[in-house]
Every structure is written in C-alpha cells, then in structure tokens.
Write a protein that holds these residues in place. Structure first.
Motif, PDB file in Angstrom:
ATOM      1  N   GLU A   1       0.860  -1.661  -0.149  1.00 50.81           N
ATOM      2  CA  GLU A   1       0.091   0.040   0.026  1.00 50.81           C
ATOM      3  C   GLU A   1       0.753   1.184   0.049  1.00 50.81           C
ATOM      4  OE1 GLU A   1      -2.869   1.609   2.944  1.00 50.81           O
ATOM      5  OE2 GLU A   1      -3.279  -0.206   2.668  1.00 50.81           O
ATOM      6  N   ARG A   2       0.471   1.965  -0.729  1.00 51.52           N
ATOM      7  CA  ARG A   2       1.175   3.748  -1.020  1.00 51.52           C
ATOM      8  C   ARG A   2       0.702   4.767  -0.478  1.00 51.52           C
ATOM      9  NH1 ARG A   2       3.612   2.315  -7.100  1.00 51.52           N
ATOM     10  NH2 ARG A   2       1.264   2.943  -6.870  1.00 51.52           N
ATOM     11  N   ASN A   3      -0.267   4.255   0.495  1.00 51.75           N
ATOM     12  CA  ASN A   3      -0.866   5.600   0.847  1.00 51.75           C
ATOM     13  C   ASN A   3      -0.710   6.657   0.779  1.00 51.75           C
ATOM     14  OD1 ASN A   3      -2.988   7.499   1.681  1.00 51.75           O
ATOM     15  ND2 ASN A   3      -4.486   6.112   2.869  1.00 51.75           N
ATOM     16  N   THR A   4      -0.138   7.979   0.278  1.00 54.55           N
ATOM     17  CA  THR A   4      -0.012   9.153   0.728  1.00 54.55           C
ATOM     18  C   THR A   4      -0.850  10.334   1.198  1.00 54.55           C
ATOM     19  OG1 THR A   4       0.344   9.921  -1.835  1.00 54.55           O
ATOM     20  CG2 THR A   4       1.825   8.788  -1.123  1.00 54.55           C
ATOM     21  N   ASN A   5      -2.186   9.633   1.826  1.00 54.38           N
ATOM     22  CA  ASN A   5      -2.841  10.893   1.751  1.00 54.38           C
ATOM     23  C   ASN A   5      -2.740  10.985   3.232  1.00 54.38           C
ATOM     24  OD1 ASN A   5      -4.509  10.806  -0.562  1.00 54.38           O
ATOM     25  ND2 ASN A   5      -6.000   9.348  -0.077  1.00 54.38           N
ATOM     26  N   THR A   6      -2.979  12.481   3.909  1.00 51.30           N
ATOM     27  CA  THR A   6      -2.853  12.744   4.951  1.00 51.30           C
ATOM     28  C   THR A   6      -4.124  13.377   5.583  1.00 51.30           C
ATOM     29  OG1 THR A   6      -0.620  13.395   4.456  1.00 51.30           O
ATOM     30  CG2 THR A   6      -1.068  14.227   6.842  1.00 51.30           C
TER      31      THR A   6
ATOM     32  N   THR B   1      -5.178   9.179  11.729  1.00 51.39           N
ATOM     33  CA  THR B   1      -5.320   7.859  10.380  1.00 51.39           C
ATOM     34  C   THR B   1      -5.744   6.072  10.784  1.00 51.39           C
ATOM     35  OG1 THR B   1      -3.111   9.164  10.123  1.00 51.39           O
ATOM     36  CG2 THR B   1      -3.404   6.909   9.604  1.00 51.39           C
TER      37      THR B   1
END
Length: 68
Positions: A4-9, A16
């Motif tokens: 998983e490459r979730n870059t949402n902040t 989170t």
C-alpha cells in the motif's frame, strides 16, 4: 494491505487509525474485501460510501445546530 502506498494525510492529526478502521468497517458492511487483488471500482466504492456516511453525519449535526 501489502504494498500500500497511501500518501493521503488526514486533515485532523491523529485520525489515520480511526479512518482506516472506518474504511474496513464500511467495506465489511458492503460485503467487500479490500486489497490489491480487487478492482479499482470495488476499492473505490468503499471510499465513496465512506464519503456519503461522513456527509450524512455532518448534515445531521448541522441540522441539530451543532458545530462540526
């Protein structure tokens, strides 16, 4: 999820873990399993349902005169 490459902040610091738990709860309610082996449409539909639930929550609180 593996890879998983979730870059949402999240806008609210510290949210989170709660948002991730909410995502899995919504997916479970929809009868879906999230993961890399699922289509973008399936995984994306969970995000759409999350948005609907958050908007409904906000509308109910605003209707009662509560601040969000």
């Amino acid at each position: 999820m593996a890879g998983e490459r979730n870059t949402n902040t999240p806008a609210a610091q510290g949210a989170t873990r709660q948002l991730d738990q909410f995502k899995w709860t919504v997916a479970n309610e929809m009868g879906l399993q999230l993961g890399g082996d699922r289509t973008s449409r399936e995984n994306g539909s969970v995000g759409g349902q999350m948005t609907k639930k958050m908007i409904q929550f906000a509308e109910e609180h605003l209707k009662q005169g509560n601040r969000i």
